[in-house]
Design a protein around this motif. Structure first.
Motif, PDB file in Angstrom:
ATOM      1  N   ARG A 188      -2.291   4.209   8.950  1.00 51.93           N
ATOM      2  CA  ARG A 188      -1.135   3.532   8.741  1.00 51.93           C
ATOM      3  C   ARG A 188      -0.479   3.602   7.125  1.00 51.93           C
ATOM      4  O   ARG A 188      -1.116   3.692   6.379  1.00 51.93           O
ATOM      5  CB  ARG A 188      -1.281   2.097   8.980  1.00 51.93           C
ATOM      6  N   GLY A 189       1.058   3.620   7.376  1.00 52.04           N
ATOM      7  CA  GLY A 189       1.641   3.675   6.137  1.00 52.04           C
ATOM      8  C   GLY A 189       2.331   2.609   6.009  1.00 52.04           C
ATOM      9  O   GLY A 189       1.620   1.222   6.285  1.00 52.04           O
ATOM     10  N   GLU A 190       3.473   2.257   5.467  1.00 51.54           N
ATOM     11  CA  GLU A 190       3.968   0.972   5.091  1.00 51.54           C
ATOM     12  C   GLU A 190       4.760   0.650   6.299  1.00 51.54           C
ATOM     13  O   GLU A 190       5.732   1.032   6.912  1.00 51.54           O
ATOM     14  CB  GLU A 190       5.301   1.251   4.045  1.00 51.54           C
ATOM     15  N   ASP A 191       3.932  -0.154   6.878  1.00 46.92           N
ATOM     16  CA  ASP A 191       4.294  -0.642   8.286  1.00 46.92           C
ATOM     17  C   ASP A 191       4.382  -2.091   8.492  1.00 46.92           C
ATOM     18  O   ASP A 191       3.400  -2.720   8.567  1.00 46.92           O
ATOM     19  CB  ASP A 191       3.172  -0.238   9.469  1.00 46.92           C
ATOM     20  N   PRO A 192       5.698  -2.591   8.677  1.00 47.44           N
ATOM     21  CA  PRO A 192       5.909  -4.130   8.937  1.00 47.44           C
ATOM     22  C   PRO A 192       4.861  -4.572  10.081  1.00 47.44           C
ATOM     23  O   PRO A 192       4.441  -5.627  10.189  1.00 47.44           O
ATOM     24  CB  PRO A 192       7.428  -4.394   9.270  1.00 47.44           C
ATOM     25  N   ALA A 193       4.831  -3.716  11.032  1.00 51.55           N
ATOM     26  CA  ALA A 193       3.878  -4.067  12.065  1.00 51.55           C
ATOM     27  C   ALA A 193       2.479  -4.618  12.075  1.00 51.55           C
ATOM     28  O   ALA A 193       1.929  -5.363  12.736  1.00 51.55           O
ATOM     29  CB  ALA A 193       3.806  -3.246  13.571  1.00 51.55           C
TER      30      ALA A 193
END
Ligand SMILES: Cc1cc2nc3c(=O)[nH]c(=O)nc-3n(C[C@H](O)[C@H](O)[C@H](O)COP(=O)(O)O)c2cc1C
Length: 211
Positions: A188-193
């Motif tokens: 995962r990256g910068e993922d608000p989810a």
């Protein structure tokens, strides 16, 4: 063990944004694919193929066919899970061949299995045979998602794409295949989810015990 499994499954979510710089290893990919290969299927027909698309240009084209979802190009690996369209023609024979070969059994001793496979196939019309094959592909799909979670690898399961376009881009028709789902794997990256609490129906609403 049980705690570890549930922890991993609660950690898992459907990734929206991958970090393209964090790659998973080939060995990790292999373990995930192998867990899919070992999936059960109705009568053992395994009407699926897992296509790992490594070619960058093809992945760009597939992204366009997948409503521009960035996962398709940014994940470490993209797997297309396809179903076979030659189930009626070939699957029963193949099942008998591999069972005879692997279990060292004579063909003539596999009459029961042949009857079950041919009977299972012949009771479907073409449309329902395709639905049957399609539904089988969700078994390895789900298992691969969970294997990834247990390994601490993120997955983005996907149905949001034009199957016709994907089949065209990858020339699947000629291979007697149709795309069913996509599975992207990576970190995962910068993922608000990732920060959102998991939404699920309550255990007692999902599970019923009849005593
Ligand atoms: C068969 C299937 C198809 C899905 N297709 C997509 C998709 O195309 N794009 C997407 O962002 N998420 C997709 N998802 C993710 C779901 O939206 C997600 O699993 C669901 O909302 C539950 O959230 P969670 O997995 O993060 O807990 C798909 C999931 C499944 C199982």
């Amino acid at each position: 063990m049980q705690e570890k499994i549930l922890k991993a499954l609660n950690w898992r979510y459907a990734v929206k944004v991958f970090d393209p710089t964090k790659k998973i290893t080939e060995e990790e990919l292999h373990t995930i694919l192998e867990s899919g290969r070992l999936a059960p299927s109705s009568i053992g027909i395994e009407p699926w193929k897992f296509i790992v698309v490594e070619n960058k240009e093809l992945r760009q084209k597939l992204r366009a066919a997948g409503y521009d979802q960035s996962k398709i190009t940014d994940a470490s690996y993209l797997i297309i899970i396809a179903r076979r369209t030659d189930v009626r023609q070939n699957i029963a024979n193949e099942l008998i061949e591999r069972t005879a070969d692997i279990q060292k059994v004579k063909h003539e001793d596999l009459g029961g299995l042949r009857q079950m496979a041919e009977g299972g196939i012949s009771r479907h019309d073409d449309q329902s045979l395709d639905t049957w094959a399609r539904s089988q592909t969700y078994i390895p799909f789900g298992i691969m998602i969970h294997t990834a979670a247990l390994l601490g690898i993120d997955a983005g399961p996907m149905e949001g794409f034009s199957a016709e376009q994907v089949d065209e881009i990858l020339g699947l028709k000629e291979k007697n295949l149709k795309s069913t789902t996509m599975l992207t794997l990576g970190h995962r990256g910068e993922d608000p989810a990732a920060e959102r609490p998991k939404v699920r129906r309550k255990f007692e609403d999902v599970v019923e015990f009849i005593k």
